[in-house]
Design a protein around this motif. Structure first.
Motif, PDB file in Angstrom:
ATOM      1  N   UNK A 115       0.898  -1.256  -0.147  1.00  0.00           N
ATOM      2  CA  UNK A 115       0.115  -0.054  -0.032  1.00  0.00           C
ATOM      3  C   UNK A 115       0.883   1.408  -0.207  1.00  0.00           C
ATOM      4  N   UNK A 116       1.811   1.226   0.922  1.00  0.00           N
ATOM      5  CA  UNK A 116       2.787   2.321   0.843  1.00  0.00           C
ATOM      6  C   UNK A 116       3.623   2.692  -0.350  1.00  0.00           C
ATOM      7  N   UNK A 117       3.869   1.694  -1.004  1.00  0.00           N
ATOM      8  CA  UNK A 117       4.448   1.693  -2.191  1.00  0.00           C
ATOM      9  C   UNK A 117       3.673   2.157  -3.453  1.00  0.00           C
ATOM     10  N   UNK A 118       2.410   2.392  -3.423  1.00  0.00           N
ATOM     11  CA  UNK A 118       1.206   2.562  -4.431  1.00  0.00           C
ATOM     12  C   UNK A 118       1.333   4.303  -4.381  1.00  0.00           C
ATOM     13  N   UNK A 119       1.641   4.934  -4.973  1.00  0.00           N
ATOM     14  CA  UNK A 119       1.436   6.440  -4.976  1.00  0.00           C
ATOM     15  C   UNK A 119       0.301   6.929  -5.147  1.00  0.00           C
ATOM     16  N   UNK A 120      -0.768   6.249  -5.740  1.00  0.00           N
ATOM     17  CA  UNK A 120      -2.232   6.716  -5.944  1.00  0.00           C
ATOM     18  C   UNK A 120      -3.149   6.464  -4.672  1.00  0.00           C
ATOM     19  N   UNK A 121      -2.581   5.846  -3.673  1.00  0.00           N
ATOM     20  CA  UNK A 121      -3.082   5.538  -2.312  1.00  0.00           C
ATOM     21  C   UNK A 121      -2.984   6.940  -1.572  1.00  0.00           C
ATOM     22  N   UNK A 122      -3.938   7.431  -1.060  1.00  0.00           N
ATOM     23  CA  UNK A 122      -4.135   8.443   0.083  1.00  0.00           C
ATOM     24  C   UNK A 122      -3.322   8.171   1.080  1.00  0.00           C
ATOM     25  N   UNK A 123      -2.527   9.164   1.720  1.00  0.00           N
ATOM     26  CA  UNK A 123      -1.835   9.121   2.890  1.00  0.00           C
ATOM     27  C   UNK A 123      -2.353   8.335   4.089  1.00  0.00           C
ATOM     28  N   UNK A 124      -3.666   8.603   4.200  1.00  0.00           N
ATOM     29  CA  UNK A 124      -4.475   8.172   5.107  1.00  0.00           C
ATOM     30  C   UNK A 124      -4.693   6.650   5.155  1.00  0.00           C
ATOM     31  N   UNK A 125      -4.705   6.209   3.997  1.00  0.00           N
ATOM     32  CA  UNK A 125      -4.700   4.714   3.655  1.00  0.00           C
ATOM     33  C   UNK A 125      -3.422   3.944   4.040  1.00  0.00           C
ATOM     34  N   UNK A 126      -2.111   4.615   4.116  1.00  0.00           N
ATOM     35  CA  UNK A 126      -0.898   4.173   4.336  1.00  0.00           C
ATOM     36  C   UNK A 126      -0.735   3.957   5.792  1.00  0.00           C
ATOM     37  N   UNK A 127      -1.177   5.004   6.420  1.00  0.00           N
ATOM     38  CA  UNK A 127      -1.021   5.300   7.909  1.00  0.00           C
ATOM     39  C   UNK A 127      -1.635   3.907   8.839  1.00  0.00           C
ATOM     40  N   UNK A 128      -1.119   3.307   9.646  1.00  0.00           N
ATOM     41  CA  UNK A 128      -1.555   2.563  10.483  1.00  0.00           C
ATOM     42  C   UNK A 128      -0.995   2.403  11.923  1.00  0.00           C
ATOM     43  N   UNK A 129      -1.864   2.336  12.874  1.00  0.00           N
ATOM     44  CA  UNK A 129      -1.295   1.959  14.429  1.00  0.00           C
ATOM     45  C   UNK A 129      -0.864   0.726  14.550  1.00  0.00           C
TER      46      UNK A 129
END
Length: 174
Positions: A115-129
């Motif tokens: 997910x982090x490698x996909x630049x089209x994914x919003x930063x909110x979709x990358x972050x996780x606790x």
């Protein structure tokens, strides 16, 4: 079987080194998780999640296995034994549990890196606790195991008491 003194000290050194290394690696992983969760820079956030998976495979997993294996050698090669004292047994269970959770979690880390490698994914979709929570709990477990190793609370298992009685009988008749 008790290891000769030099070999016993080598095994103890190996166990302490791998376990402290694992503990330090978990702290570093926790730092990555915090950076990934709190940074305002998108590249930093993505980079943190991208580096977590290889770090876990290259550092955390090998140190977890090394700590487990050196702990087995250490316990079997000393009078403490593997199943004689509760503190040794609890350390074994903590190590096995933490290693299994780590191995299961590797799939999640792989997905997060994707997910982090996909630049089209919003930063909110990358972050996780999730990585931070797992690292914090792993740190807590490893600190409990360290406290057990240092303080060695009393208490023998039923097996340990039976073995101790057998040893006393054998010494008395020998």
């Amino acid at each position: 079987m008790t290891l000769p003194p030099r070999l016993r000290k080598f095994a103890l050194t190996a166990h302490i080194t791998t376990t402290v290394g694992w503990l330090g690696a978990v702290v570093a992983f926790l730092a990555l998780a915090v950076v990934g969760l709190t940074s305002q820079d998108a590249q930093t956030v993505r980079g943190a999640y991208l580096v977590m998976e290889p770090t876990a495979w290259i550092v955390l997993v090998p140190l977890a296995f090394a700590s487990f294996l050196t702990g087995i050698v250490q316990s079997l090669g000393t009078t403490w034994g593997l199943f004689r004292h509760y503190w040794v047994l609890f350390k074994l269970l903590i190590t096995v549990f933490a290693t299994l959770v780590l191995l299961i979690y590797m799939e999640t880390l792989n997905s997060m890196a994707g997910v982090a490698a996909d630049p089209s994914v919003d930063l909110g979709g990358v972050r996780s606790a999730s990585p931070g929570l797992h690292a914090a709990l792993a740190l807590l477990l490893l600190l409990v195991a360290t406290v057990l190793a240092v303080y060695k609370p009393r208490g023998m298992t039923c097996y340990g008491r039976r073995k101790q009685q057998e040893e006393r009988r054998n010494k008395g008749s020998g």
